[in-house]
Design an enzyme around this catalytic site. Structure first.
Site, short mmCIF file in Angstrom:
data_model
loop_
_atom_site.label_atom_id
_atom_site.label_comp_id
_atom_site.label_asym_id
_atom_site.label_seq_id
_atom_site.Cartn_x
_atom_site.Cartn_y
_atom_site.Cartn_z
N ASP A 32 0.85 -1.20 0.00
CA ASP A 32 0.00 0.00 0.00
C ASP A 32 0.88 1.25 0.00
O ASP A 32 1.96 1.24 0.59
CB ASP A 32 -0.89 0.01 1.26
CG ASP A 32 -2.21 0.73 1.02
OD1 ASP A 32 -3.27 0.12 1.09
OD2 ASP A 32 -2.17 1.96 0.75
N ILE A 62 7.73 -3.58 -9.12
CA ILE A 62 8.20 -4.27 -7.91
C ILE A 62 8.28 -5.75 -8.24
O ILE A 62 7.47 -6.25 -9.04
CB ILE A 62 7.27 -4.01 -6.69
CG1 ILE A 62 7.85 -4.65 -5.43
CG2 ILE A 62 5.85 -4.48 -6.95
CD1 ILE A 62 7.15 -4.21 -4.13
N THR A 91 -2.69 4.94 -11.51
CA THR A 91 -2.82 3.81 -10.58
C THR A 91 -3.56 2.65 -11.23
O THR A 91 -3.14 1.50 -11.14
CB THR A 91 -3.53 4.27 -9.28
OG1 THR A 91 -2.70 5.24 -8.64
CG2 THR A 91 -3.79 3.12 -8.34
N GLY A 101 2.16 -7.98 -15.09
CA GLY A 101 3.51 -8.45 -15.42
C GLY A 101 4.02 -9.41 -14.35
O GLY A 101 4.63 -10.43 -14.64
N TYR A 144 -11.66 7.67 -12.85
CA TYR A 144 -11.89 6.41 -12.14
C TYR A 144 -12.57 5.40 -13.07
O TYR A 144 -12.09 4.27 -13.23
CB TYR A 144 -12.75 6.69 -10.92
CG TYR A 144 -13.03 5.49 -10.04
CD1 TYR A 144 -12.01 4.89 -9.29
CD2 TYR A 144 -14.31 4.96 -9.94
CE1 TYR A 144 -12.28 3.81 -8.47
CE2 TYR A 144 -14.58 3.87 -9.12
CZ TYR A 144 -13.57 3.30 -8.39
OH TYR A 144 -13.83 2.22 -7.57
P1 NAD Z 1 -9.79 2.44 -0.03
O1 NAD Z 1 -9.48 3.82 -0.51
O2 NAD Z 1 -10.02 2.24 1.41
O3 NAD Z 1 -8.63 1.45 -0.46
C1 NAD Z 1 -7.78 1.65 -1.55
C2 NAD Z 1 -6.36 1.37 -1.09
O4 NAD Z 1 -5.44 1.51 -2.19
C3 NAD Z 1 -5.88 2.35 -0.02
O5 NAD Z 1 -5.30 1.63 1.03
C4 NAD Z 1 -4.88 3.23 -0.74
O6 NAD Z 1 -3.90 3.78 0.11
C5 NAD Z 1 -4.32 2.25 -1.75
N1 NAD Z 1 -3.73 2.89 -2.94
C6 NAD Z 1 -4.26 3.88 -3.70
N2 NAD Z 1 -3.42 4.21 -4.70
C7 NAD Z 1 -2.33 3.38 -4.57
C8 NAD Z 1 -1.12 3.24 -5.29
N3 NAD Z 1 -0.85 4.00 -6.35
N4 NAD Z 1 -0.23 2.31 -4.88
C9 NAD Z 1 -0.48 1.54 -3.79
N5 NAD Z 1 -1.61 1.64 -3.06
C10 NAD Z 1 -2.53 2.55 -3.45
O7 NAD Z 1 -11.02 1.94 -0.89
P2 NAD Z 1 -11.81 0.54 -0.89
O8 NAD Z 1 -13.24 0.83 -0.80
O9 NAD Z 1 -11.20 -0.40 0.08
O10 NAD Z 1 -11.52 0.03 -2.38
C11 NAD Z 1 -10.65 -1.05 -2.65
C12 NAD Z 1 -10.77 -1.44 -4.11
O11 NAD Z 1 -12.12 -1.87 -4.39
C13 NAD Z 1 -10.47 -0.29 -5.08
O12 NAD Z 1 -9.75 -0.81 -6.19
C14 NAD Z 1 -11.84 0.17 -5.51
O13 NAD Z 1 -11.82 0.73 -6.81
C15 NAD Z 1 -12.64 -1.13 -5.46
N6 NAD Z 1 -14.08 -0.85 -5.27
C16 NAD Z 1 -14.58 -0.52 -4.04
C17 NAD Z 1 -15.93 -0.25 -3.90
C18 NAD Z 1 -16.57 0.09 -2.57
O14 NAD Z 1 -17.77 0.36 -2.52
N7 NAD Z 1 -15.86 0.05 -1.46
C19 NAD Z 1 -16.78 -0.29 -5.01
C20 NAD Z 1 -16.23 -0.59 -6.25
C21 NAD Z 1 -14.88 -0.89 -6.37
#
Ligand code: NAD
Ligand code: UDP
Length: 322
Positions: A32, A62, A91, A101, A144
């Protein structure tokens, strides 16, 4: 026992995924960059011998040796992904290329956390996976939506051309404990506002709908998809078909918290989808999955968790919250 990487593993959903995998005895690497994460989300895992935490940005290469990858890194709340939209696209796109990869090099199975946002403001209701969506390419949500659409394309091309073992889940609005109190998402916002005695902010008339899935149901669905051995790769919707207007959600939060707060209208942000509800026929058929926790019950658990935390311990990741 498998070596499993969870990108975005210290976020709301990622941390629950890590917890589940650690409890099952797997060797778990949580990666993260801590943009929207909280260390407290994974603090309880740090002393477990089969858990490892790496601060790293998925847009950079990585090299790790793993058997499975849950690729969940991406800001998910509108206020977070709109804060630096170019970084959001990087991202989704560069992060997916780097992780695909790695999956190719290691022969690992890789799952993409995609989203119901790929349907945009849907013209078909409820949304089946066969629907291609109605997405604005140039709006404030596009970084997004289009980023995740490209990520899905990349996953499918690595699958077809490079035989990478992929899975794609389209997640519908999911809520529960460990949501960031300042992420600006509707459930966390309404609960925090009610508990702090502030007015509940409804955008527009509050007639737009969403379908809310409790986090345990979501984690179970994703886990089943990853471990499905019938070559079912998705994309598959995981979400709760119960559909509520935002006004109904506000009223339920007020009822369950017992807060004496008003409902206040705010302008509706551009491109805000007017309705959303998953068709979960495929998840039922291939994963034998359907949600178990109704909104009222899940909200109560979430409210209890919000009551147990100290909001002062949370730093708003961006100024984009109300
Ligand atoms: P969240 O923001 O709590 O979690 C996202 C995590 O990704 C965070 O810990 C953030 O620090 C990390 N992150 C962001 N950019 C990064 C980068 N460049 N490198 C490394 N880490 C990075 O959100 P969430 O709700 O837990 O979402 C998790 C995943 O599920 C996401 O991919 C999101 O698109 C997907 N998603 C979530 C929902 C929802 O309702 N919660 C709905 C649709 C999709
Ligand atoms: N919303 C709202 N008040 C808030 C936050 C959000 O009315 O304080 C609305 C928002 O306009 C959208 C819905 O709630 O229609 C869900 O918003 P969220 O940001 O949780 O996720 P989205 O599904 O839009 O990505």
């Amino acid at each position: 026992m498998q070596r499993i990487l969870v990108t975005g593993g210290a976020g709301f959903l990622g941390s629950h995924m890590c917890e589940r995998l650690v409890d099952e005895g797997h060797d778990v690497i949580c990666l993260d960059n801590f943009f929207t994460a909280q260390k407290s989300n994974v603090a309880h895992l740090l002393n477990r011998p089969n858990f490892e935490l790496i601060r790293h940005d998925v847009t950079l290469p990585i090299f790790l040796e793993v058997d499975q990858i849950y690729h969940m890194a991406c800001p998910a709340a509108p206020g977070h992904y709109q804060f630096n939209p170019i970084k959001t696209i990087k991202t989704s796109v560069m992060g997916s290329i780097n992780m695909l990869g790695m999956a190719k090099r290691c022969g690992a199975r890789i799952l993409l956390a995609s989203t119901s946002e790929i349907y945009g403001d849907p013209l078909i209701h409820p949304q089946p996976e066969s629907y291609w969506g109605n997405v604005n390419t140039i709006g404030i949500r596009s970084c997004y939506d289009e980023g995740k659409r490209v990520a899905e394309t990349l996953f499918m091309d690595y699958y077809r051309k490079n035989k990478v073992d992929i899975r794609i889940v389209r997640i519908f609005n999911t809520y529960g404990p460990r949501m960031h109190p300042y992420d600006g998402r509707v459930v966390s916002n309404f609960i925090r506002q009610a508990l702090q005695g502030q007015s509940i902010t409804i955008f527009g008339e509050g007639e737009q709908t969403r379908s809310f899935c409790y986090r345990n149901d979501l984690v179970e669905g994703i886990f089943r998809l990853m471990n499905n051995e019938e070559n079912f790769i998705g994309p598959v919707n995981i979400g709760n078909p119960g559909e509520f207007t935002i006004r109904e959600l506000a009223e339920l939060v007020i009822e369950l918290t017992g807060a004496k707060v008003a409902i206040e209208k705010r302008p509706l942000p551009p491109d805000d989808p007017s309705r959303r509800r998953p068709d979960i026929t495929l998840a039922k058929k291939h994963l034998n999955w359907e949600p178990q926790i109704p909104l009222r019950e899940g909200l109560q658990k979430t409210i209890d968790w919000f009551k147990s935390i100290n909001f002062d311990n949370y730093r708003p990741p961006t100024p984009n919250y109300v």
